[in-house]
Design a protein around this motif. Sequence first.
Motif, short mmCIF file in Angstrom:
data_model
loop_
_atom_site.label_atom_id
_atom_site.label_comp_id
_atom_site.label_asym_id
_atom_site.label_seq_id
_atom_site.Cartn_x
_atom_site.Cartn_y
_atom_site.Cartn_z
N LYS A 44 0.83 -1.21 0.00
CA LYS A 44 0.00 0.00 0.00
C LYS A 44 0.86 1.26 0.00
O LYS A 44 0.59 2.20 -0.74
N ALA A 45 1.90 1.25 0.82
CA ALA A 45 2.81 2.40 0.88
C ALA A 45 3.52 2.59 -0.46
O ALA A 45 3.66 3.73 -0.94
N MET A 47 2.44 1.70 -3.39
CA MET A 47 1.46 2.17 -4.38
C MET A 47 1.18 3.65 -4.19
O MET A 47 1.10 4.40 -5.17
N GLU A 48 1.03 4.09 -2.94
CA GLU A 48 0.78 5.51 -2.68
C GLU A 48 1.95 6.36 -3.17
O GLU A 48 1.76 7.41 -3.79
N LYS A 49 3.17 5.90 -2.91
CA LYS A 49 4.36 6.63 -3.36
C LYS A 49 4.39 6.72 -4.88
O LYS A 49 4.66 7.79 -5.46
N TYR A 50 4.11 5.60 -5.54
CA TYR A 50 4.16 5.58 -7.01
C TYR A 50 3.07 6.48 -7.60
O TYR A 50 3.32 7.20 -8.56
N GLU A 51 1.88 6.45 -7.01
CA GLU A 51 0.80 7.30 -7.51
C GLU A 51 1.14 8.77 -7.33
O GLU A 51 0.84 9.60 -8.20
N LYS A 52 1.81 9.11 -6.23
CA LYS A 52 2.24 10.51 -6.02
C LYS A 52 3.27 10.92 -7.07
O LYS A 52 3.25 12.05 -7.56
N GLN A 55 1.38 11.55 -10.21
CA GLN A 55 0.64 12.81 -10.10
C GLN A 55 1.57 14.00 -10.25
O GLN A 55 1.21 15.00 -10.87
N GLN A 113 1.22 -2.45 -9.23
CA GLN A 113 0.50 -3.21 -8.22
C GLN A 113 0.74 -4.71 -8.41
O GLN A 113 1.00 -5.42 -7.44
#
Length: 173
Positions: A44-45, A47-52, A55, A113
């Motif tokens: 989860k961490a 994925m959040e980093k990659y999405e940021k 973005q 993911q």
Amino acid sequence: MKIKHLLYTIAIVFCSYTATAQTKVGTVNINILVSKLPEIANVKAGMEKYEKELQADLKSKLDAYGKEVEEANKAFATMTPENKKKKQQEIYELEADIQKFRQNAVQLVQLRQDELMRPLYKKVGDAVAAVSKSENYTQVFTLDGNELAYVDPQFDITLKTAAKLGLKIETKK
């Protein structure tokens, strides 16, 4: 006559017992197991980093596009028709690049993911195989996809089928 009938009954019961004793089928819900692994927090961490990161890249592209449009709007009044057309084409290309980036970002997120989840599914799969072997299961189906999670290799007829078809398949050891 009764003895013959009794022997047939015993033979049928014995055959039925041995036939059912040869296979043992189980089920497993792999997604529940994966969701309970402690490593899921790292996924989860990640994925959040990659999405940021994605973005931030998108914001950078949008800022460059906005700046280009603003500069073009200021300069359009003094441009020749040929230069206007050229500048408009550059702006359209930036728009297309942004649209393509947005489309690719969805696929990139899915790929990342999958990449991060693969070791978790392997860990659970290995545990399912170990339990299946120790409990003498021949097949284990997943509850969340009706797929085989484990099959005892001795029941795999791939090589026999290949031989019947005249095909040669090399096996990995």
